[in-house]
Design a protein around this motif. Structure first.
Motif, PDB file in Angstrom:
ATOM      1  N   GLY A 228      -0.515  58.694 -65.857  1.00 55.44           N
ATOM      2  CA  GLY A 228      -1.418  57.537 -65.891  1.00 55.44           C
ATOM      3  C   GLY A 228      -1.622  56.925 -64.524  1.00 55.44           C
TER       4      GLY A 228
ATOM      5  N   GLU B 152     -11.852  55.075 -66.966  1.00 56.69           N
ATOM      6  CA  GLU B 152     -10.597  54.330 -67.116  1.00 56.69           C
ATOM      7  C   GLU B 152     -10.370  54.034 -68.599  1.00 56.69           C
TER       8      GLU B 152
ATOM      9  N   TYR C  97      -5.266  61.359 -65.996  1.00 59.86           N
ATOM     10  CA  TYR C  97      -4.419  61.101 -64.828  1.00 59.86           C
ATOM     11  C   TYR C  97      -2.952  61.397 -65.164  1.00 59.86           C
TER      12      TYR C  97
ATOM     13  N   THR D 121      -6.557  57.181 -69.149  1.00 62.39           N
ATOM     14  CA  THR D 121      -5.403  56.566 -68.500  1.00 62.39           C
ATOM     15  C   THR D 121      -4.255  56.457 -69.513  1.00 62.39           C
TER      16      THR D 121
END
Ligand SMILES: [Zn+2]
Length: 226
Positions: free
Chosen positions: A171, A205, A168, A191
């Motif tokens: 994050g 995650e 991501y 993340t």
């Protein structure tokens, strides 16, 4: 097990802001050598997928695919046959950090397709870091979907390998963004939440430890141990 996050491996230019995101090549080398000396295992994405992640191990990840990875990290990793994941903003291959060059006051070059192909040949995993490095939770859903799906397709077309990992940008994610990543066919996502791999909520995650340029070796070891 800890997933380590690096950004630039190089000397920060004098005008650069956020200098802590640069790890000097000599410091990087010392970190790798210390971990080897202490008997740490360097894992790949395959280990994570197989659930084979012993406590005393690390996975190296490099965000943004800067050219300094090619210059200052890849030769060492290749020499020691250490796996790693490099997260590429797919529309900016061969360009520069258009998303934050004003904020950090430096245009940092990003590797080109030829270099990324060389990396995959040498066993470095390429992951997607979206197309253009936006805040995915702050743009319309359809746009986020394209960033997530099209970056995977573009990287797969250009490199001829399966893109399994996503990171991501900044994050930044929420449940909707995370679900888009799952639905796009990725197998895991990283993340910037701090913590160990074991503490991660799920494979989409994954928590990481950011390595800063001013982390002296003992501080880094403590971050890895705790
Ligand atoms: Zn990034």
């Amino acid at each position: 097990m800890k997933v380590l996050t690096y950004h630039s491996i190089g000397m920060p230019p004098p005008e650069a802001k956020l200098k802590t995101l640069y790890v000097k090549p000599s410091v990087f080398k010392r970190q790798i050598n210390t971990l080897r000396f202490l008997g740490y295992r360097f894992l790949s994405v395959d280990h994570l997928l197989k659930g084979n992640a012993p406590r005393k191990s690390v996975l190296l990840t490099f965000d943004d695919a800067y050219l300094d990875f090619w210059e200052n990290a890849f030769p060492l990793l290749k020499e020691y046959k250490i796996p790693a994941v490099v997260f590429v903003p797919a529309m900016l291959v061969g360009k520069f950090n258009q998303w934050d060059h004003q904020r950090v006051n430096v245009k940092k070059l990003i590797m080109d397709w030829q270099q990324l192909r060389e990396l995959t040949k040498a066993g470095i995993e390429i992951g997607s870091h979206s197309l253009t490095h936006p805040y995915l939770s702050k743009i319309p859903r359809e746009k986020a979907k394209r960033e997530i799906e099209d970056s995977k397709k573009l990287l797969e077309d250009k490199l001829g390998v399966q893109i399994r990992a996503f990171c991501y940008p900044y994050g930044d994610y929420n449940h909707e963004v995370r679900d888009l990543v799952m639905q796009a066919g990725y197998l895991m996502a990283f993340t910037t939440k701090a913590g160990s791999f074991e503490q991660s909520e799920n494979l989409f995650e994954i928590r990481r430890i950011t390595v800063f340029g001013n982390d002296f070796i003992l501080k880094l070891l403590l971050k890895i141990l705790l």
